[in-house]
Structures are given as structure tokens and as C-alpha cells.
Write a protein that holds these residues in place. Structure first.
Motif, PDB file in Angstrom:
ATOM      1  N   LEU A  43      12.532 -76.480 -40.446  1.00 44.63           N
ATOM      2  CA  LEU A  43      13.564 -76.162 -39.719  1.00 44.63           C
ATOM      3  C   LEU A  43      14.347 -74.698 -40.019  1.00 44.63           C
ATOM      4  O   LEU A  43      14.321 -74.318 -41.148  1.00 44.63           O
ATOM      5  CB  LEU A  43      14.778 -77.152 -39.769  1.00 44.63           C
ATOM      6  CG  LEU A  43      14.185 -78.602 -39.231  1.00 44.63           C
ATOM      7  CD1 LEU A  43      15.423 -79.668 -39.731  1.00 44.63           C
ATOM      8  CD2 LEU A  43      13.975 -78.663 -37.737  1.00 44.63           C
ATOM      9  N   LEU A  44      15.003 -74.311 -38.922  1.00 44.21           N
ATOM     10  CA  LEU A  44      15.554 -72.755 -39.111  1.00 44.21           C
ATOM     11  C   LEU A  44      16.998 -72.820 -39.323  1.00 44.21           C
ATOM     12  O   LEU A  44      17.826 -72.312 -40.035  1.00 44.21           O
ATOM     13  CB  LEU A  44      15.336 -71.904 -37.973  1.00 44.21           C
ATOM     14  CG  LEU A  44      13.722 -71.590 -37.681  1.00 44.21           C
ATOM     15  CD1 LEU A  44      13.757 -70.901 -36.422  1.00 44.21           C
ATOM     16  CD2 LEU A  44      13.483 -70.375 -38.752  1.00 44.21           C
ATOM     17  N   ALA A  45      17.751 -73.818 -38.698  1.00 41.17           N
ATOM     18  CA  ALA A  45      19.097 -73.949 -38.557  1.00 41.17           C
ATOM     19  C   ALA A  45      19.762 -75.271 -39.028  1.00 41.17           C
ATOM     20  O   ALA A  45      20.832 -75.544 -39.789  1.00 41.17           O
ATOM     21  CB  ALA A  45      19.626 -73.690 -37.376  1.00 41.17           C
ATOM     22  N   LEU A  79      19.731 -72.454 -32.279  1.00 43.95           N
ATOM     23  CA  LEU A  79      20.861 -72.206 -33.193  1.00 43.95           C
ATOM     24  C   LEU A  79      20.658 -71.105 -34.429  1.00 43.95           C
ATOM     25  O   LEU A  79      21.684 -70.665 -34.850  1.00 43.95           O
ATOM     26  CB  LEU A  79      21.074 -73.570 -33.858  1.00 43.95           C
ATOM     27  CG  LEU A  79      21.573 -74.769 -32.719  1.00 43.95           C
ATOM     28  CD1 LEU A  79      21.546 -76.082 -33.526  1.00 43.95           C
ATOM     29  CD2 LEU A  79      22.892 -74.449 -32.418  1.00 43.95           C
ATOM     30  N   SER A  80      19.391 -70.693 -34.695  1.00 41.49           N
ATOM     31  CA  SER A  80      19.126 -69.819 -35.560  1.00 41.49           C
ATOM     32  C   SER A  80      19.637 -68.526 -35.283  1.00 41.49           C
ATOM     33  O   SER A  80      19.924 -67.694 -36.231  1.00 41.49           O
ATOM     34  CB  SER A  80      17.626 -69.819 -36.033  1.00 41.49           C
ATOM     35  OG  SER A  80      16.915 -69.168 -35.083  1.00 41.49           O
ATOM     36  N   TYR A  81      20.071 -68.406 -34.114  1.00 37.79           N
ATOM     37  CA  TYR A  81      20.612 -66.930 -33.759  1.00 37.79           C
ATOM     38  C   TYR A  81      21.867 -67.029 -33.683  1.00 37.79           C
ATOM     39  O   TYR A  81      22.803 -66.004 -33.412  1.00 37.79           O
ATOM     40  CB  TYR A  81      19.903 -66.541 -32.299  1.00 37.79           C
ATOM     41  CG  TYR A  81      18.516 -66.256 -32.395  1.00 37.79           C
ATOM     42  CD1 TYR A  81      18.105 -64.916 -32.948  1.00 37.79           C
ATOM     43  CD2 TYR A  81      17.773 -67.172 -32.153  1.00 37.79           C
ATOM     44  CE1 TYR A  81      16.794 -64.719 -32.796  1.00 37.79           C
ATOM     45  CE2 TYR A  81      16.260 -67.125 -32.082  1.00 37.79           C
ATOM     46  CZ  TYR A  81      15.713 -65.694 -32.589  1.00 37.79           C
ATOM     47  OH  TYR A  81      14.477 -65.408 -32.660  1.00 37.79           O
ATOM     48  N   VAL A  86      28.970 -71.545 -36.008  1.00 34.93           N
ATOM     49  CA  VAL A  86      28.365 -72.362 -34.794  1.00 34.93           C
ATOM     50  C   VAL A  86      27.307 -73.455 -35.256  1.00 34.93           C
ATOM     51  O   VAL A  86      27.374 -74.348 -34.944  1.00 34.93           O
ATOM     52  CB  VAL A  86      27.487 -71.173 -33.924  1.00 34.93           C
ATOM     53  CG1 VAL A  86      26.718 -72.277 -33.093  1.00 34.93           C
ATOM     54  CG2 VAL A  86      28.685 -70.500 -33.032  1.00 34.93           C
ATOM     55  N   ARG A  87      26.529 -73.030 -36.365  1.00 34.26           N
ATOM     56  CA  ARG A  87      25.527 -73.811 -36.824  1.00 34.26           C
ATOM     57  C   ARG A  87      26.506 -75.002 -37.456  1.00 34.26           C
ATOM     58  O   ARG A  87      26.040 -76.264 -37.543  1.00 34.26           O
ATOM     59  CB  ARG A  87      24.647 -73.076 -37.945  1.00 34.26           C
ATOM     60  CG  ARG A  87      23.644 -72.363 -37.286  1.00 34.26           C
ATOM     61  CD  ARG A  87      22.430 -71.974 -37.901  1.00 34.26           C
ATOM     62  NE  ARG A  87      22.745 -71.031 -39.224  1.00 34.26           N
ATOM     63  CZ  ARG A  87      23.026 -69.634 -39.151  1.00 34.26           C
ATOM     64  NH1 ARG A  87      22.828 -68.945 -38.040  1.00 34.26           N
ATOM     65  NH2 ARG A  87      23.413 -69.081 -40.157  1.00 34.26           N
TER      66      ARG A  87
END
Lengths: 194, 523
Positions: A43-45, A79-81, A86-87
Motif C-alpha cells: 500500500l502507498l497510503a 490518497l498517496s497524492y 488528508v491521509r
């Protein structure tokens, strides 16, 4: 008790405010979640535990039969951006969705979201969707939009809605910054002028 | 002729993500941001012989990257991959993040700032540095350079034609729009970057002009703060980002320049000033306006194909001036599956059923003209703990009242254009088939955040111009900061109100005026 103002909620972020309303941080009892996905992909976020909740949400939000894991991965990518805050908000939101204690308070359910039947999960979605609390409504909408966008940006659903964008037009791109200026038009062969 | 490929590969264009060491740079002028304001400013100052350095947080995408697929393009071209929202999540924010800024992804609508708006600024907001007539030659120059031309009625796509015809049938004002395109192929893909460079965005016009004239550009370079001492910016500190634009590479950026121009747009510019300790007595970040937009979906028995043709080419300003009530203008918007799915109400099977109506549907929006009423204060930009901007924009009762009125008018217009049904985009929508049903259906709706989607693609204010330092951030004559002598803010953040029209040409014109004055000033 200090009144919970709109400003206080905003300052704590979307879900921080909701936790505040619920008395978050004072020991919300969490029943164990169900493992919706046996092996969580990289996962990224999101954290793996929240990813499980997101997959369960996505399965109810997108068209039946769609790959909810792929949808949740798309949301994770989006979400990674976002900013760290925010995350964090999304992490809290998914935690609240899953948590049985606020679930009992608002929805009359005693089980985590992931342990509910599909009908039970739909009832939770409806409760959040129509809630009198703006924070629950906007939280639901945030998850709804993220999941639906992640599903519909992929091509599998497009034939059903008549969407067939062209591809490969890039090869016809102008490679001249002056296109369309009076000087450029004047320099074109007469038969090519508009 | 200036070949775009040669600009992209010019040694004057540096990819910050690939920098092997920290960057320490110097210039006459450092311009932070490459959208409508920054690009025009850089080109004018480079033309004047100044050594100009442009910085851009986003990536340098080109038509080769514009695959016409949201999945590929949105993360490259939009802030937070289109998921940006206001503090209470009440308003979704569409804002570009790339070399060329929002001009790369906008829907090509061009309006000069209405003359009555410029007059209002002079009368109510101490904007005495220019009059409408001073802007006109700059608009004319930009219109020539960007091939801005009015659309013919016959070339409207069905989505826009429905708006045009519906308004005309009701006796309301409507007109075709002017667009910054040349030889448009009508792909409908403006939102995802023009794949054929027909859109005359900053990416393919003014930025190449600036580079041609000697300007340098560093992209994937985020401006963190300005170091101010003795009434002047001494240095800019920044961070270089990875190729995806998500994380720092660990390398930093430091720029010394005689003059700095902040052109990050109406959220990022106030945020940079706030991170730099320049809050102008609490003025920075306030009076941020967004043209809050509300949608209405029309279903027809005939094909509309809202994803084909020029996305935005007609508008109605019939209700722009409503006295004590907040006015609005109406436009058509394109439909892309990812973006459209977030606007269409519901989820699961009911949502899918509405999505399947797409080929026979039209989507129109009403954009509220905020900033002209005392009890419509707009939003406020603050900083998140990470330093990222956060816009708190409460939708005040007068705006909800205007939304309700606008929802009714949109439904009227859509039914007058031949729609069999008009739907609000509320989570539980009003659905009407006859004009006589509209009032009751719309009045029964929930008008509160989370019950109806509101979005913005027009961000204005936050660093407003004016000639009273107590109530503004920059002076109006040349957009120079009131107290920091070598600092300017040149972008949509300087507008004291919203505009009542799509903002890109207003930014171009004002930037060109300010930059021309800066270029003519003693160095």
C-alpha cells in the motif's frame, strides 16, 4: 463540557472533529475486524487494517461483481497524492466506520462493519448517508466518491455507459508553440489557412 | 517556429526530481508557479532582458502524456489527484498542478474581467492602480497570442446546445463562449490535457516564449518559504520532489534573486506567504472566493453524448445580477466517467442505473458569484500542520438561498431544452418532469453540506490587491507587496472578489499589465 464549535471541528480536521464528538481517545472498544482480504497488497497510503475496511465499503459502493480490492487499491493510490493530514483523516474515518461502539450509538449495531452481512453494511451506509451530523454525511460522501472514481476511471465499466474515448491522437499534436497566432497563420500555405 | 519538443529538452529546463545534489540558484527574478499568472509574468520579464527563473511544484507533462484516460492523467495534472476539498469537505476543489498550472486542464473558456467588476474594485476595495481601459491592450495581446475566438452556435455540442436553447426558449440571455483553441479536434478531452495541443495553454505557448527568451525552469520544485530580512526577500528555500510529485527526494532548493514573484494560485500563494511569516496583519488567506458550483442533470430521449465536442462553449449570465441576492451564471460541463461518477447521486445499483443514462444526459452547473455581499465573506486559507494549504469555506445561508433559486432555474432551463427529466445532484435528488413540479421538489431538498455536492474550479482571492495596506496584501498598480519591497503576488489570489466569469483571461491580462510595469520600473 467545552462546547464543540465548528471552528474546533475544523481545526481538528474532518474526522478529528467527529472523534471529538464521540469522546474519541477515551477508550473506544473495538471488537476484532473480519479479514476481508487474506493478503493485503503493498500500500502507498493506507494501513493494512484500514484497507480491509475500505475493501468492505467498496464492495457495497461500486457495481455488483466489481473487484473491490482493485477499487480500494485505486483509492490508496489517490490518497498517496494527498497531504499527511488528508491521509490521517481517511484513516480515522475508516476506523469509525469499522468501530462497533459508535456503530451501536448511531446505527444500533454491535459488530464491526467488516463483520456485518451485506444488508447490514448497506444499513450502515444509509445511516451515514442520511445522518443529521454533517461530519457523518461528508465522511460517507468522501468514501463514496473515492471508491466510485477509482472504479470508473478503469475501462471495464465504460462500454455499459457508452463511453469510448479515442486513443492515440497524440501523434497528431502540434509541435509548434506559435500555432494559431496571426503570424503563424499568415506563414501557412494558402490552401491550409482557415 | 518554436518546437515544443525542443523546449522540453532544453538545458534551461531542469527536472528537480533528477537533481543529484541540492540546487543553489540565482536570478534577477524568481517566479514561483507556472500557471496563468506566473507564465505571463515570466515571459514579459524575460522579453525585457531580465534573467528569469521559473519554479513549478508539478511535473512537466506534454501531449505525449495526455492519454485521454483519467487514471493516467489526473494524478499528473491535478492537486491531490482531484481529491482536494475544503476543510469541512463541503466543496470539492479542482485545481491544476503541473507546468502550465490549471491552464493545462481548464475547459478553455475566456472572458475579460467584466468592466463593472473592475469599477467595483475601485469603488469598494481601493483598487486605484489601473482602470478597465488599462487592461484592454493586454487582453488584446493575449487574445492574439492564444488564438482566443468566439464559438459559432452551430458548433456547440449537444450538452452546450441544450443550455443555449433552453435559455433562449425562456427568453433568458445566453451566448456562445470564446475559447483559447486553434483547430480544435473536438475530442472533449480538455479536462485531461489536450492530446493535440489545440488548446493554447501556458504549457504550449507562453512558457515556451519565456524559455525562448532565456528564462529557466525548474519543475518538481516546491517553494517552502521566503526568508525576509530588512524589508526584502533574501532567499527562497524549497524542496525537490520525486518524479511522482509525492515525496521529497531529500534534495533542497535555494534561490537568491533581486525580485520574487509568487504565482502559486489562490490557495498556494497565501500558504507560501503564511509559511514565510507574512500574514499582513491577518489579511493573507481571507476573502478567498470560489464561485461555488451546483449541478443539475438532465435526461433526454435523444443522444447528447456529453463527453464529445468542446466541453464548454455556451453560458448564460441572465441571473448574474440579482441585487441583494447572490447572482450566478450557468455553464455546461463535460462528463468523464471518474469525475462524473462522483457527481451522480447514490451508490451501488441505483448509481449504475444513472451512469447508464450518460449518453442521453447533459450536466449543467450554476456558479455563484461570491464576494459582492457583506454577509458572503468567502473562505480563509490557513496552514495544515504539514504546511499544506487548507481552505475553510463555510457555505453561508445567503449562498444556500442562491443555490436553491439556481437549482430551480437550471431545471426550468433543462426542461425547456427538451429534457424529459431534470435531477438535482443531491444525495436524494429532486427529480422533475414538469415545470409546475419544480418549486415543491426543490424546496423539499436538504440544503446542507454532505447532502448535495458542491464543487469549484475557480479559485480567487486570499492575497487581495488594494491601496490600503490595512486591508490588502499587494498594491494594485504593480501587485507589489505593501511592505516587502522586492516581492510581488501575480495570480488569481489578488482579486478582491470573485469575477462572475471564468478567471483565466482575467489573470492573463492583469499579469501582463503588472509585469509590463515591473519591467519598466528602475532596476
Amino acid at each position: 463540557m467545552t462546547p464543540v464549535t465548528r471552528r474546533a471541528i475544523v481545526q481538528r480536521g474532518l474526522l478529528g472533529g467527529l472523534l471529538l464528538l464521540l469522546g474519541g481517545g477515551t477508550g473506544l472498544a473495538l471488537l476484532p475486524s473480519r479479514k476481508v482480504v487474506e493478503t493485503v497488497p503493498p500500500l502507498l497510503a493506507l494501513t493494512p487494517s484500514r484497507f480491509q475496511v475500505l475493501v468492505a465499503f467498496a464492495a457495497r459502493a461500486v457495481p455488483a461483481g466489481a473487484d473491490a480490492v482493485a477499487v480500494a487499491l485505486g483509492v490508496d493510490r489517490t490518497l498517496s497524492y494527498g497531504s499527511p493530514e488528508v491521509r490521517q483523516d481517511l484513516d480515522r474515518l475508516l476506523g469509525l466506520f469499522e468501530n462497533a461502539l459508535p456503530g451501536l450509538l448511531f446505527d444500533g449495531r454491535a459488530l464491526p462493519f467488516t463483520r456485518l452481512s451485506p444488508e447490514g453494511q448497506d444499513a450502515v451506509l444509509e445511516s451515514w448517508r442520511g445522518s443529521r451530523l454533517a461530519l457523518r454525511r461528508t465522511g460517507f460522501q468522501a468514501l463514496r466518491k473515492l471508491c466510485l472514481a477509482a472504479y470508473w476511471v478503469e475501462e471495464q465499466g465504460w462500454p455499459g455507459v457508452g463511453y469510448a474515448p479515442p486513443s492515440g491522437l497524440n501523434r497528431y499534436a502540434y509541435d509548434d508553440s506559435k500555432v494559431g497566432t496571426p503570424e503563424w497563420i499568415a506563414a501557412q500555405p494558402a490552401e491550409k489557412r482557415p | 517556429m518554436t518546437r515544443l519538443a525542443s523546449i522540453r529538452s532544453s538545458p534551461r529546463v531542469v527536472d528537480g526530481s533528477a537533481a543529484a545534489s541540492d540546487l543553489e540558484l540565482g536570478a534577477d527574478v524568481c517566479v514561483i508557479g507556472t500557471g496563468a499568472g506566473g507564465a505571463v509574468t515570466a515571459a514579459v520579464l524575460a522579453e525585457a532582458g531580465l534573467d528569469v527563473l521559473l519554479l513549478e511544484e508539478g511535473g512537466y507533462a506534454t501531449s505525449d502524456d495526455f492519454t485521454m484516460r483519467e487514471r493516467d492523467v489526473v494524478p499528473k495534472l491535478y492537486q491531490e489527484a482531484e481529491a482536494r476539498a475544503t476543510a469541512d469537505a463541503g466543496i470539492a476543489i479542482l485545481q491544476g498542478r503541473a507546468v502550465g498550472g490549471t491552464t493545462v486542464v481548464n475547459w478553455t473558456t475566456c472572458f475579460r474581467t467584466p468592466e463593472d467588476v473592475v469599477d467595483h474594485w475601485a469603488k469598494r476595495h481601493e483598487v486605484g492602480g489601473f482602470a478597465y481601459g488599462d487592461l484592454v491592450p493586454h487582453y488584446e495581446a493575449i487574445e492574439r497570442r492564444l488564438a482566443i475566438a468566439k464559438v459559432e452556435v452551430e458548433s456547440l455540442n449537444a450538452n452546450n446546445r441544450a443550455l443555449y436553447d433552453g435559455c433562449k426558449a425562456l427568453g433568458w440571455e445566453a451566448d456562445t463562449l470564446r475559447r483559447n483553441v486553434y483547430a480544435c479536434m473536438q475530442t472533449g478531452m480538455c479536462h485531461l490535457g489536450c492530446p493535440v495541443n489545440a488548446k493554447r495553454s501556458m504549457l504550449v505557448t507562453i512558457i515556451p516564449d519565456a524559455i525562448d527568451r532565456g528564462a529557466r525552469l525548474v519543475f518538481r520544485a516546491r517553494a517552502d518559504r521566503l526568508e525576509v530580512e530588512r524589508g526584502a526577500v533574501q532567499r527562497l528555500r524549497g524542496t525537490l520532489l520525486d518524479a511522482g510529485g509525492r515525496a521529497p527526494t531529500g534534495r533542497t532548493l535555494s534561490v537568491r534573486a533581486r525580485r520574487f514573484v509568487v504565482s502559486g494560485g489562490a490557495l498556494n500563494s497565501p500558504a507560501l506567504l503564511l509559511r514565510s511569516g507574512l500574514d499582513s496583519g491577518g489579511v493573507v488567506g481571507t476573502r478567498t472566493f470560489v464561485h461555488p458550483a451546483l449541478g443539475s442533470l438532465a435526461l433526454y430521449d435523444r443522444p447528447i453524448l456529453p463527453f464529445e465536442g468542446a466541453p464548454q462553449s455556451a453560458a448564460s449570465h441572465h441571473f448574474a445580477h440579482r441585487g441583494d441576492d447572490v447572482g450566478f451564471f450557468m455553464e455546461a460541463v463535460p462528463w468523464y466517467p471518474g469525475l462524473g461518477a462522483t457527481a451522480v447521486p447514490g451508490y451501488g445499483a441505483p448509481h449504475l442505473a444513472l451512469m447508464r443514462e450518460a449518453p442521453r444526459s447533459a450536466l449543467h452547473v450554476a456558479l455563484l458569484i461570491d464576494g459582492f455581499h457583506d454577509d458572503v465573506p468567502g473562505g480563509r486559507v490557513t496552514l495544515r500542520p504539514s504546511g499544506a494549504p487548507l481552505l475553510d469555506y463555510p457555505i453561508v445561508p445567503r449562498l444556500w438561498s442562491a443555490f436553491r433559486f439556481a437549482q430551480k432555474r437550471m431545471a426550468e432551463m433543462q426542461l425547456a431544452s427538451g429534457a424529459r427529466r431534470a435531477l438535482s445532484l443531491h444525495d436524494r435528488p429532486a427529480e422533475v418532469a414538469g415545470r409546475e413540479d419544480i418549486d415543491a421538489a426543490v424546496d423539499a431538498l436538504r440544503w446542507e453540506i454532505g447532502a448535495v455536492p458542491v464543487f469549484t474550479a475557480h479559485l480567487m482571492g486570499g492575497c487581495r490587491m488594494g491601496d490600503d495596506p490595512a486591508s490588502s496584501v499587494v498594491r494594485s498598480a504593480d501587485l507589489r507587496h505593501h511592505t516587502v519591497e522586492n516581492l510581488h503576488v501575480i495570480d488569481g489570489s489578488v482579486f478582491p472578489t470573485s469575477l462572475g466569469v471564468n478567471p483565466q483571461e482575467s489573470i492573463y491580462g492583469l499579469a501582463r499589465l503588472a509585469a509590463t510595469r515591473i519591467a519598466g520600473a528602475p532596476r
